[in-house]
Scaffold this active site. Structure first.
Site, short mmCIF file in Angstrom:
data_model
loop_
_atom_site.label_atom_id
_atom_site.label_comp_id
_atom_site.label_asym_id
_atom_site.label_seq_id
_atom_site.Cartn_x
_atom_site.Cartn_y
_atom_site.Cartn_z
NE ARG A 237 -29.38 25.13 19.96
CZ ARG A 237 -28.05 24.97 19.85
NH1 ARG A 237 -27.38 25.66 18.94
NH2 ARG A 237 -27.40 24.15 20.65
CD GLU A 266 -30.55 23.20 12.99
OE1 GLU A 266 -30.65 24.39 13.33
OE2 GLU A 266 -29.66 22.45 13.39
CG HIS A 284 -26.44 23.65 13.73
ND1 HIS A 284 -27.53 23.46 14.53
CD2 HIS A 284 -25.49 24.18 14.54
CE1 HIS A 284 -27.25 23.83 15.77
NE2 HIS A 284 -26.00 24.29 15.80
N GLY A 286 -21.61 25.79 13.00
CA GLY A 286 -20.90 26.69 13.93
C GLY A 286 -19.68 26.08 14.58
C1 DGY Z 1 -23.78 24.19 20.23
O1 DGY Z 1 -22.83 23.62 20.76
O2 DGY Z 1 -24.77 24.56 20.85
C2 DGY Z 1 -23.68 24.44 18.77
O3 DGY Z 1 -24.88 24.82 18.23
C3 DGY Z 1 -23.09 23.25 18.08
O4 DGY Z 1 -22.64 23.65 16.83
#
Ligand code: DGY
Length: 319
Positions: A237, A266, A284, A286
């Site tokens: 984060r 963000e 973002h 991920g």
């Molecule tokens: C999450 O699930 O917390 C991730 O940041 C999403 O990409």
């Protein structure tokens, strides 16, 4: 019949599961749902499926007095006031597990991008800059024999460590508690204090949840502890890092580089980062694979189904 409000666009796999459990209303646009529209829908809702861009706070909960569950389509749930939910008897769930590989893949990809200067190389070519292969052109740093320092050795941290091992890296980690002995042995990982991790790691990866305790965990003092040749990777984060301090450290060559998937404010990115070549910036991503986003939506939906049926949720979170 139960009413389920979905505050943003989610994959069909999740909507299909929800439709079998009740009447579904979903905000179907990429921009955030306006508060008044959201509140009108929440007024008669039994369940809310939320995204990490929603703030589930007192105002949200007051708008939905009949809510029994808030199912966040994310593993992180710092966007939710879990204590306020608990006070109102609202169960909160998240989506751990299903995004572990995608996020670890991205952390490894960012590690390679920043250590091998791939973003910089791409920008050079796209800018039409003349270039020729040269023995000393755009040299990066290899990973073999280098230490990865993982801050937050949960499922994603472990999956990243597995990947880094395949690249010949050694693993140190900092966590509230040691992982089990078999995992430590498989990863060849050693538990160290935060200062030692920062001082000895060649790549520092943030994989911890965001909370008051981890706000600005990486500040100017932490960056000062890192080696001048070291890299910082953040797929956790944004506010875990003091972005202004990071921009200064990168500009002054206090650390070699950084790769960021998440940002302190963000979707805004600190303007000082934008002009720096030694930072990789991605929006973002991920968990952003087709398979993973479907699995996240489905898991969130299954949590809603369980609660509305009076059963225990699959993946509850606690305050
Ligand atoms: C999450 O699930 O917390 C991730 O940041 C999403 O990409």
């Amino acid at each position: 019949m139960s009413r389920i409000v979905v505050t943003g666009r989610i994959p069909e796999a999740g909507l299909d599961v929800l439709r079998r459990a009740g009447e579904v209303w979903a905000w179907d646009a990429d921009e955030p749902i306006p508060d008044d529209v959201r509140d009108r829908q929440l007024a008669t809702a039994d369940a809310a499926v939320t995204l990490l861009t929603d703030r589930v706070d007192d105002a949200f909960l007051a708008a939905g007095p009949g809510l029994r569950v808030v199912a966040n389509v994310a593993v992180g749930y710092n966007n939710i006031d879990v204590a306020a939910c608990r006070e109102r008897g609202v169960v909160v769930t998240n989506t751990p597990g299903v995004l572990t590989d995608a996020t670890a893949d991205l952390a490894m990809a960012l590690t390679l991008m920043v250590t091998r200067r791939l973003g910089e190389g791409e920008r050079l070519i796209r800018a039409g800059t003349p270039w020729q292969w040269g023995m000393f052109m755009m040299l990066g740093s290899g990973l073999q024999g280098r230490q990865l320092g993982v801050i937050g050795m949960g499922a994603i941290g472990e999956a990243l460590a597995d990947r880094a091992r395949a690249f010949g890296m050694t693993i140190a980690y900092h966590n509230r508690r040691a992982v089990d002995a078999a995992t430590e042995e498989r990863l060849g990982a050693r538990l160290v204090g935060l200062h030692e991790l920062l001082e000895t790691s060649d790549v520092v990866s943030l994989n911890c949840p965001y909370s008051d305790a981890t706000h600005h965990l990486i500040d100017a003092a932490a960056l000062d502890r890192m080696q001048e040749t070291a890299f910082l990777v953040n797929t956790a984060r944004g506010p875990i890092v003091d972005e202004a301090a990071l921009a200064t450290a990168l500009r002054d060559g206090r650390i070699a580089g950084a790769a960021l998937d998440v940002f302190e404010h963000e979707p805004d990115v600190h303007p000082d980062l934008l002009g720096l070549d030694n930072v990789v910036l991605v929006p973002h991503l991920g968990s952003a694979t087709i398979e993973t986003r479907s699995a996240m939506a489905e898991l969130a939906a299954r949590n809603v189904v369980e609660i509305l049926a009076g059963r225990e949720p699959l993946t509850p979170v606690s305050a």
